[in-house]
Design an enzyme around this catalytic site. Structure first.
Site, PDB file in Angstrom:
ATOM      1  N   GLY A  73      40.345  34.433  38.101  1.00 48.81           N
ATOM      2  CA  GLY A  73      39.635  34.226  36.834  1.00 48.81           C
ATOM      3  C   GLY A  73      40.659  33.642  35.883  1.00 48.81           C
ATOM      4  N   HIS A  74      40.599  32.339  35.659  1.00 49.04           N
ATOM      5  CA  HIS A  74      41.611  31.657  34.835  1.00 49.04           C
ATOM      6  C   HIS A  74      40.981  31.267  33.502  1.00 49.04           C
ATOM      7  CE1 HIS A  74      44.169  30.552  38.611  1.00 49.04           C
ATOM      8  NE2 HIS A  74      43.950  31.838  38.484  1.00 49.04           N
ATOM      9  N   GLN A 122      46.053  34.320  41.709  1.00 49.66           N
ATOM     10  CA  GLN A 122      46.638  35.647  41.894  1.00 49.66           C
ATOM     11  C   GLN A 122      48.119  35.626  41.476  1.00 49.66           C
ATOM     12  OE1 GLN A 122      44.479  34.500  44.878  1.00 49.66           O
ATOM     13  NE2 GLN A 122      43.070  35.182  43.310  1.00 49.66           N
ATOM     14  N   LYS A 179      47.926  31.918  33.778  1.00 51.13           N
ATOM     15  CA  LYS A 179      48.067  30.643  34.505  1.00 51.13           C
ATOM     16  C   LYS A 179      47.075  29.596  34.000  1.00 51.13           C
ATOM     17  CE  LYS A 179      47.299  32.931  38.298  1.00 51.13           C
ATOM     18  NZ  LYS A 179      47.346  34.328  37.831  1.00 51.13           N
ATOM     19  N   ASP A 212      46.835  37.331  36.581  1.00 55.33           N
ATOM     20  CA  ASP A 212      46.410  37.368  35.175  1.00 55.33           C
ATOM     21  C   ASP A 212      47.559  37.177  34.199  1.00 55.33           C
ATOM     22  OD1 ASP A 212      43.866  37.888  36.156  1.00 55.33           O
ATOM     23  OD2 ASP A 212      44.168  40.054  36.085  1.00 55.33           O
TER      24      ASP A 212
END
Ligand code: GDP
Ligand code: IMO
Ligand code: MG
Length: 441
Positions: free
Chosen positions: A40-41, A224, A16, A13
């Protein structure tokens, strides 16, 4: 043209998604190489916010081809839902999204096994995202996994799924006393994926290696973060893949010699979702403030993220493993308004002070951070477009980080939007980088 790898340098988080989307303007191909829908990007543009879980963060640039590599574990249901959302937003995926025929699939039994295992671990739970990641990688390495290519042959799929579900049901029943899964229902659902997924499936290794040979610009997008790596992270409080730089070669099938730059994404403070050691965690008002100002809630699970000061010991370790050639500092704006900003520069353990990062949990849980203190700044920096737009104290903070890690800071992000970014920062930051390489004694 060689490959650039973009890597989270902390516990995920770091931003990215924002950075990969931004850099995609100058890229031909963006490829994911590990993880799955645990990622979750977040990408913000046109006053809208999108969260991608499986599709690479270059998808909102029509000229970019997005590759989901062999190292990713794909939940076909989640993927097709995501593809539909992207199409609904008006972006094309035809010919622009390529999926490796060798990637492994996440099945409903992986999620169920993860759920019962986490429950059985009780206090020692990892705090996973519940996306079936760990059990899917277990099957991959046990050589009982189901791959994308298997989806394309209904008979093979039926046979493999039956064997797999029967085995998992036996485990669920006898080890965990849990409810078993309906073999026929799962088979009926998954045999239907063959025609839907077929247009996207290809030999992505061949595609990427040819593209690299042709001089195309390729970016590998890590999911990650380095401290969640299954080997180098805070095991067992890690994910089941290799987010670190080495993972991009095995996760895509590209040679190490094709990689020439490794961008470390560094949040200006630290966060962690899930359990596990976190030496600089702030369980006080400052931690609450960082969470509230930084909107630190999981993009996948919505869980509140644990927040703390920047940890340069951990970052130096990440830099050593990944060989960062440049850094991008994100969320600097979140620190605005703090009177004092602290940075961990060493750990005290058993009376000794060290700059080595002990990834073993026992030690890391008991280290005491040694902090250096910096004066904060009051100004809102969210519209800075040049390094010199930043307050002097913010520049000092950045320079200290760059000099400690001996890596140039090229990019500084001051907000979630594309425009809220300072590029080419290293030249103006003028950090003394003459002490390379950064390896703790
Ligand atoms: P990722 O998993 O590394 O892509 O990061 P996430 O998307 O899970 O979390 C990063 C969050 O911070 C998202 O909500 C982004 O929109 C947001 N973000 C990214 N860069 C910045 C920044 O520089 N400042 C602020 N305030 N928010 C940012
Ligand atoms: P992005 O790509 C932050 C964490 C989970 C848990 C551990 C193992 O958005 O940075 P898993 O479901 O992977 O088996 O969970 O890893 N985790 C993440 N934390 N960002 C992520 O992805 C994460 N993906 C997994 O919270 O602690
Ligand atoms: Mg995320």
């Amino acid at each position: 043209m060689p490959v650039t790898v973009v890597i989270g340098s902390q516990w995920g988080d770091e931003g990215k998604g924002k950075v990969v989307d931004l850099l995609s303007e100058k890229i031909d191909i963006v490829a994911r190489y590990q993880g799955g829908a645990n990622a979750g990007h977040t990408i913000c543009f046109d006053e809208k916010t999108f969260v991608l879980h499986l599709v690479p963060s270059g998808i909102f640039h029509e000229g970019v081809t997005c590759v989901i590599g062999n190292g990713v574990v794909i939940d076909p249901v989640a993927l097709m839902r995501e593809v539909q959302t992207i199409k609904d937003l008006g972006f094309s995926v035809d010919g622009r999204l390529l999926i490796s025929h060798n990637a492994h699939l996440i099945m409903p039994y992986h999620k169920r096994i993860e759920e019962v295992r986490e429950r059985a671990r009780d206090e020692g739970a990892i705090g996973t995202t519940g996306r079936g990641i760990g059990p899917a990688y277990v099957d991959k390495f046990a050589r009982t996994g189901i791959r994308v290519v298997d989806l394309l042959d209904r008979d093979v799929l039926r046979k493999k799924l039956t064997a797999s579900i029967e085995e998992k049901n036996a485990i669920l029943r006898s080890v965990y006393g849990a409810e078993v899964l309906d073999v026929d229902a799962i088979i009926d659902e998954y045999v239907e994926f063959d025609k839907i997924i077929d247009p996207f499936v290809t030999d992505t290794t061949q595609y990427l290696c040819s593209a690299i040979a042709e001089g195309k610009r390729v970016m590998a997008e890590g999911a990650q973060g380095s401290l969640l790596d299954v080997d180098f992270g805070t095991y067992p409080f890690v994910t089941s893949s290799h987010p670190t730089a080495g993972g991009c070669c095995t996760g895509l099938g590209i040679p190490p010699t094709s990689v020439d730059s490794v961008i470390g994404i560094v949040k200006a403070y630290s966060t962690r979702v899930g359990n596990g050691p976190f030496p600089t965690e702030l369980e006080d008002e400052t931690g609450e403030r960082l969470r509230a100002t930084g909107h630190e809630f999981g993009a996948t699970t919505g869980r509140p993220r644990r927040c703390g000061w920047l940890d340069l010991v951990a970052l130096n370790y990440a830099s050593m493993i990944n060989g960062f050639t440049e850094l991008c500092i994100t969320k600097l704006d979140v620190l605005s308004g703090l009177d004092e900003i602290r940075v961990c520069v060493a750990y005290r353990y058993n009376g000794k002070v060290s700059t080595r990062f002990p990834s073993e949990v026992q030690t890391l849980t008991n280290v005491e951070p040694v902090y250096e203190s910096f004066p904060g700044w009051a100004e809102d920096i969210s519209s800075a477009s040049n390094l010199n737009d930043l307050p002097a104290n913010a520049i000092s903070y950045l320079r200290f980080v760059s000099e400690y890690l001996q890596v140039p800071i090229e990019t500084v992000s001051t907000g979630p939007k594309r425009a809220q970014t300072v590029t080419g920062a290293a030249r103006e930051l003028k950090a003394d980088l003459s002490r390379r390489p950064a390896v703790a004694p």
